[in-house]
Design an enzyme around this catalytic site. Structure first.
Site, PDB file in Angstrom:
ATOM      1  N   TYR A  46      -2.267  -2.523  11.618  1.00 44.68           N
ATOM      2  CA  TYR A  46      -3.154  -1.353  11.598  1.00 44.68           C
ATOM      3  C   TYR A  46      -4.329  -1.568  10.646  1.00 44.68           C
ATOM      4  O   TYR A  46      -5.493  -1.365  11.008  1.00 44.68           O
ATOM      5  CB  TYR A  46      -2.304  -0.155  11.179  1.00 44.68           C
ATOM      6  CG  TYR A  46      -3.018   1.118  10.850  1.00 44.68           C
ATOM      7  CD1 TYR A  46      -3.517   1.943  11.859  1.00 44.68           C
ATOM      8  CD2 TYR A  46      -3.150   1.545   9.523  1.00 44.68           C
ATOM      9  CE1 TYR A  46      -4.137   3.141  11.552  1.00 44.68           C
ATOM     10  CE2 TYR A  46      -3.762   2.744   9.207  1.00 44.68           C
ATOM     11  CZ  TYR A  46      -4.253   3.535  10.235  1.00 44.68           C
ATOM     12  OH  TYR A  46      -4.856   4.723   9.920  1.00 44.68           O
ATOM     13  N   VAL A  65      12.318   4.903   0.579  1.00 47.52           N
ATOM     14  CA  VAL A  65      12.180   3.521   1.056  1.00 47.52           C
ATOM     15  C   VAL A  65      12.025   2.583  -0.152  1.00 47.52           C
ATOM     16  O   VAL A  65      11.158   2.800  -1.009  1.00 47.52           O
ATOM     17  CB  VAL A  65      10.976   3.411   2.013  1.00 47.52           C
ATOM     18  CG1 VAL A  65      10.683   1.959   2.358  1.00 47.52           C
ATOM     19  CG2 VAL A  65      11.234   4.229   3.278  1.00 47.52           C
ATOM     20  N   SER A 122       2.104  -0.910   0.352  1.00 48.47           N
ATOM     21  CA  SER A 122       1.104  -0.859  -0.720  1.00 48.47           C
ATOM     22  C   SER A 122       1.808  -0.162  -1.869  1.00 48.47           C
ATOM     23  O   SER A 122       2.322   0.943  -1.684  1.00 48.47           O
ATOM     24  CB  SER A 122      -0.081   0.014  -0.337  1.00 48.47           C
ATOM     25  OG  SER A 122      -0.559  -0.270   0.931  1.00 48.47           O
TER      26      SER A 122
END
Ligand code: UGA
Length: 337
Positions: free
Chosen positions: A146, A209, A295
Site C-alpha cells: 500500500y 498486536v 511502523s
C-alpha cells in the site's frame, strides 16, 4: 467540485460539511452510499455509484475545477491478502485520474497516507513532508504494498508537468463511521479504533498486536475536515505542496489506547471498568498473515500546514475517543444486546 470516495469514512464527513457550510454543487462518486443516505436527496449533490476503474467516470470527474480523491483500499489486513488490488486502487486508478486532471486543468487534491513514511523505528523523530527519509520493508513483506503504491502516486503527481496538485497525508483519523464492525457490515480486520470498539461491544478482549508497543498520533476527523476548508480557502499556498494532517499532542502506544478505550467504554455503559475484559497480546504475522510488519512511531511535523494554511488540529484525544466510541456503541447496539 468532484468528491471521489464521498461515501467513505473521511468522504462522508467532508461531504456533509461542504453541503452545510457552502453553496457548492458536488459530483460525488463512490461504490457504496450507506454513510451518506441523508444527503442523497440534496439537490446540490449528484451521486454516481462507480469507481475510477471506469475511464468514462474518470473523464467526467476531471471536468470539475476542483477534484478531491479519497478513494482507496486502506485497511492493513488487506495489504497482504489482496496486494494486487491494493496496488491497483492506490496507484493505477489515481494515476489515471491525475492524467485526466492534467489535461483538463483541474486542481487535484489527492489523499495519500502517513504510511508512506514506512517502517519507522520506535525512536524516530518528527516526520517532515519535505525532508524525512523513507524506508519501506522488503518485497515479501506485503504490508508495504500500500505504502509503495501511494508513494509512487505521489511521485507521479509531482512529475506530471501540467498538473495542479496537492497531496494530503492523514495521520490516523478517527471518528464516527470509521471502517466497519466485522461480521456486521464488513469482513476482516478493520483499523485499530474500529477493531477495539467492536471487541468492547462484543465483550471480547482487544487484541494488542506484537504487544501494542507501536505508537500513533490520532486525529479527529473533524479537524481533518477543517484542514480541507483551510486548503480550499488558500489554494495559492496549497498547490504543489504535500501536507501532513495530524495532531502530535495525541500520541500514545496502542496498549495505552486500549486502556483508555476500556475506561471510556465503562463510562459510556455505566459499568465498573473491572467488568470490561483486559486486552490480550497477539502475534502480528499470525493475526494479519505473513508479510505483516509495522511502523513503530508516526509523529507528524505539522508546521507546514500551520505556516501556509493557518491550520492546526485542536481536538484532544479523549474527546475524539469519547465521540467515536459513543457513536459505535449506539450505531451497533443491536449487536451488543
Ligand atoms: C493504517 C493505514 O495503513 C494507513 O494508510 C492509514 O493512514 C492509517 O491506518 C490511518 O488510519 O491513518 P495503521 O496505523 O498501521 O495504518 O493502521 P491500524 O490498523 O489502525 O493499526 C495501528 C496500530 O494498531 C498498528 O500498530 C497495529 O498493529 C495495531 N493494532 C491494530 C492492534 O494492536 N490491534 C488491532 O486490533 C488493530
Amino acid at each position: 467540485m468532484a468528491l471521489v470516495g464521498c461515501g467513505g469514512f473521511i468522504g462522508s464527513h467532508l461531504l456533509k460539511a461542504i453541503l452545510e457550510r457552502t453553496r457548492w454543487r458536488v459530483f460525488g462518486v463512490d461504490l457504496d452510499p450507506y454513510r451518506i443516505q441523508e444527503h442523497l436527496a440534496n439537490e446540490r449533490l449528484e451521486f454516481l455509484c462507480g469507481d475510477l476503474a471506469e475511464r468514462s467516470i474518470v473523464n467526467r470527474i476531471a471536468q470539475y475545477p476542483v477534484v478531491v480523491n479519497l478513494a482507496a483500499i486502506c485497511t492493513p489486513s488487506r495489504y497482504m491478502s489482496e496486494a494486487a488490488s491494493v496496488i491497483r486502487s492506490n496507484y493505477d486508478h489515481p494515476a489515471r485520474l491525475a492524467d485526466a486532471c492534467a489535461k483538463s486543468g483541474s486542481w487535484l487534491i489527492h489523499f495519500s497516507t502517513s504510511e508512506i513514511y514506512g517502517k519507522t523505528s520506535a525512536d524516530s523523530g518528527l516526520l517532515d513532508e519535505d525532508t524525512s527519509e523513507i524506508t519501506l520493508g522488503p518485497v515479501p513483506a506485503s504490508r508495504w504494498s500500500y505504502a509503495t503504491a501511494k508513494l509512487l502516486t505521489e511521485r507521479y503527481l509531482f512529475a506530471l508537468e501540467n498538473l495542479r496538485w496537492t497531496i494530503v497525508r492523514p495521520f490516523n483519523f478517527v471518528g464516527p463511521y470509521m471502517d466497519f464492525m466485522p461480521g456486521v457490515d464488513g469482513e476482516g480486520i478493520p483499523r485499530v479504533l474500529a477493531n477495539f470498539s467492536a471487541a468492547l461491544v462484543r465483550g471480547e478482549p482487544m487484541k494488542l498486536v506484537d504487544g501494542g508497543l507501536a505508537k500513533r498520533s490520532f486525529t479527529s476527523v473533524h479537524d481533518a475536515v477543517d484542514f480541507m476548508f483551510c486548503l480550499f480557502e488558500n489554494d495559492s499556498q496549497g498547490v504543489g505542496q504535500v501536507f501532513n494532517v495530524g495532531n502530535p499532542h495525541n500520541e500514545l502506544t496502542i496498549a495505552e489506547l486500549a486502556n483508555k478505550m476500556r475506561k471510556v467504554f465503562a463510562e459510556i455503559k455505566g459499568v465498573d471498568e473491572s467488568l470490561v475484559p483486559l486486552p490480550e497480546v497477539v502475534d502480528g504475522a499470525l493475526y494479519y498473515g505473513r508479510g505483516y510488519e509495522d511502523s513503530l512511531r508516526r509523529m507528524p511535523s505539522v508546521q507546514k500546514a500551520e505556516r501556509l494554511l493557518g491550520f492546526k488540529a485542536l481536538t484532544p484525544l479523549d474527546c475524539a475517543l469519547k465521540e467515536s466510541l459513543s457513536w459505535f456503541v449506539d450505531h451497533y447496539q443491536i449487536v451488543a444486546e
